[in-house]
Scaffold this motif. Structure first.
Motif, PDB file in Angstrom:
ATOM      1  N   GLU A  60       0.830  -1.200   0.000  1.00 51.16           N
ATOM      2  CA  GLU A  60       0.000   0.000   0.000  1.00 51.16           C
ATOM      3  C   GLU A  60       0.868   1.255   0.000  1.00 51.16           C
ATOM      4  N   MET A  61       1.958   1.225   0.756  1.00 48.08           N
ATOM      5  CA  MET A  61       2.882   2.360   0.774  1.00 48.08           C
ATOM      6  C   MET A  61       3.548   2.530  -0.594  1.00 48.08           C
ATOM      7  N   ALA A  62       3.957   1.409  -1.199  1.00 50.86           N
ATOM      8  CA  ALA A  62       4.589   1.476  -2.517  1.00 50.86           C
ATOM      9  C   ALA A  62       3.614   1.975  -3.570  1.00 50.86           C
ATOM     10  N   SER A  63       2.350   1.594  -3.439  1.00 56.44           N
ATOM     11  CA  SER A  63       1.329   2.045  -4.380  1.00 56.44           C
ATOM     12  C   SER A  63       1.165   3.563  -4.330  1.00 56.44           C
ATOM     13  N   ALA A  64       1.222   4.123  -3.113  1.00 54.07           N
ATOM     14  CA  ALA A  64       1.113   5.579  -2.968  1.00 54.07           C
ATOM     15  C   ALA A  64       2.262   6.277  -3.676  1.00 54.07           C
ATOM     16  N   VAL A  65       3.450   5.714  -3.573  1.00 51.28           N
ATOM     17  CA  VAL A  65       4.623   6.305  -4.244  1.00 51.28           C
ATOM     18  C   VAL A  65       4.407   6.286  -5.759  1.00 51.28           C
ATOM     19  N   SER A  66       3.865   5.189  -6.284  1.00 44.29           N
ATOM     20  CA  SER A  66       3.619   5.091  -7.730  1.00 44.29           C
ATOM     21  C   SER A  66       2.593   6.116  -8.191  1.00 44.29           C
ATOM     22  N   VAL A  67       1.530   6.277  -7.405  1.00 40.21           N
ATOM     23  CA  VAL A  67       0.499   7.270  -7.747  1.00 40.21           C
ATOM     24  C   VAL A  67       1.109   8.661  -7.716  1.00 40.21           C
ATOM     25  N   TYR A  68       1.946   8.932  -6.719  1.00 32.54           N
ATOM     26  CA  TYR A  68       2.595  10.236  -6.617  1.00 32.54           C
ATOM     27  C   TYR A  68       3.512  10.489  -7.809  1.00 32.54           C
ATOM     28  N   GLU A  69       4.286   9.490  -8.197  1.00 37.24           N
ATOM     29  CA  GLU A  69       5.231   9.679  -9.305  1.00 37.24           C
ATOM     30  C   GLU A  69       4.517   9.963 -10.613  1.00 37.24           C
ATOM     31  N   ARG A  70       3.381   9.310 -10.835  1.00 36.35           N
ATOM     32  CA  ARG A  70       2.597   9.599 -12.048  1.00 36.35           C
ATOM     33  C   ARG A  70       2.071  11.023 -12.017  1.00 36.35           C
TER      34      ARG A  70
END
Length: 294
Positions: free
Chosen positions: A18-28
Motif C-alpha cells: 500500500e505504501m509502494a502504491s502511494a509512491v507510484s500514484v505520486y510519481e505519475r
C-alpha cells in the motif's frame, strides 16, 4: 476474528504494498507536471463481501470526514463503494499517509481499499494558504481531524504546520503519535527525536519514544527513555510502569516488580495485575518449578 473479508494477516502482508502504491500514484502525478503541495481531490474505491459493511464505512466517512459517498454496487463476487475525498495538498508523504489512513480505516470496517486517483491540470494549480495562515491554524485543523478519526488528514495538517514553523516541538510530537497509530514507527521515531531535540525536557515525547522503542523490541533503549522521564518527573507513574514491562522483557523480574510497585504507590492501580502475575510468592514459586523442570 472469524469470517472476515479483509483479515489481519492480509492487512499486514499488504501494508508495504500500500505504501509502494502511494509512491507510484505520486510519481505519475509528478510526471504530469503537478507541483508538490498543489491541492487535489482524490476519488477512491473500497471493496468488501457485504453491502452492509460498505454502507457502514460510507456513513462514517461521510459524517466524520465529509467525503462524498456513492451507493455500493455489486461487482461479480464482491461489493464496491466509491467516493470523493476533500482536497488536500499533495506531496509524496501526504499522499502516502492519506492512503494509509483510508487503508487502516477500511480494515476497521472489514473493507479493503482497492485504489484511488485524481485528475490534475498542470496549468491550473492551486495551493493551500500558508502565507496568511499561521501554524496554529493548521495545528487546530489537524486536531479536529484527529478527534474525528481522520488520521491521514491529521498528519497532513500537522505537516503543513511544521512547514510553516519547523521549530514547534508540539507539531513534531503530535505528528509522531499519529504516525505510530498508522503503524509507521520508524518515521514516528524520527519525529519524536526532532521534538526532543527542540525541547529536551519534553517528557511526553520522551515517554512515547520509549513506547515506540518497546514496540520495536528495543527494550534497553526504551528503559533509557523511561529513566530520563523519571529523572525529569519523579512522580510519573506511567514511566515506572512501562520501565517495569521493559525490564521483564529483559528477564529482570526483580527490577520489574520494584518499578510496578512504585507505579502503584504513585497511583497506577493497573500495576496490581502485573504485580499479582509476576511478583507474588505464588507466581515466583511457579516460575521456579518451571525452571527446575527444564
Amino acid at each position: 476474528m472469524g469470517n472476515r473479508f479483509f483479515t489481519w494477516i492480509d492487512f499486514n502482508s499488504k501494508f508495504g504494498k500500500e505504501m509502494a502504491s502511494a509512491v507510484s500514484v505520486y510519481e505519475r502525478r509528478k510526471e504530469s507536471g503537478m507541483a508538490d503541495y498543489s491541492l487535489a481531490t482524490y476519488d477512491f474505491v473500497f471493496i468488501s463481501d457485504a453491502k452492509e459493511k460498505l454502507i457502514a464505512l460510507g456513513a462514517f466517512l461521510s459524517n466524520n470526514y465529509e467525503y462524498k459517498i456513492n451507493v455500493p454496487v455489486r461487482r461479480d463476487d464482491h461489493w464496491e463503494l466509491t467516493g470523493d475525498a476533500t482536497e488536500f495538498p499533495v506531496d509524496e508523504n501526504n499522499l502516502m499517509y492519506w492512503g494509509l489512513g483510508l487503508y487502516c480505516k477500511g480494515y476497521e470496517f472489514d473493507c479493503k481499499l482497492d485504489g484511488y486517483g485524481a485528475m490534475g491540470d498542470a496549468c491550473n494549480q492551486t495551493f493551500p494558504d500558508i502565507e496568511t495562515k499561521d501554524d496554529d491554524y493548521y495545528f487546530e485543523r489537524a486536531m479536529e481531524c484527529y478527534n474525528k478519526g481522520n488520521l491521514g488528514m491529521a498528519i497532513i495538517h500537522f505537516s503543513t504546520a511544521i512547514r510553516i514553523n519547523p521549530n514547534d516541538p508540539n507539531s513534531w510530537y503530535s505528528r509522531a503519535t499519529v504516525k505510530d497509530q498508522l503503524h509507521t514507527w520508524k518515521t514516528a521515531r524520527r519525529d519524536y527525536d526532532k521534538a526532543i531535540e527542540l525541547a529536551p525536557d519534553f517528557t511526553d515525547a520522551i515517554l512515547n519514544r520509549g513506547v515506540n522503542k518497546d514496540n520495536a523490541g528495543e527494550y534497553s533503549e526504551a528503559i533509557a527513555d523511561y529513566t530520563q522521564v523519571i529523572a525529569l518527573e519523579p512522580g510519573n507513574e506511567m514511566a515506572y510502569f512501562n520501565r517495569g514491562n521493559s525490564k521483564l522483557n529483559l528477564k529482570n523480574s526483580k527490577g520489574a516488580c520494584e518499578d510496578w510497585q512504585k507505579a502503584k504507590e504513585l497511583g497506577a492501580t493497573y500495576a496490581q495485575e502485573r504485580i499479582e502475575q509476576h511478583c507474588s510468592q505464588k507466581s515466583i514459586l511457579k516460575k521456579a518449578r518451571e525452571l527446575f523442570k527444564r
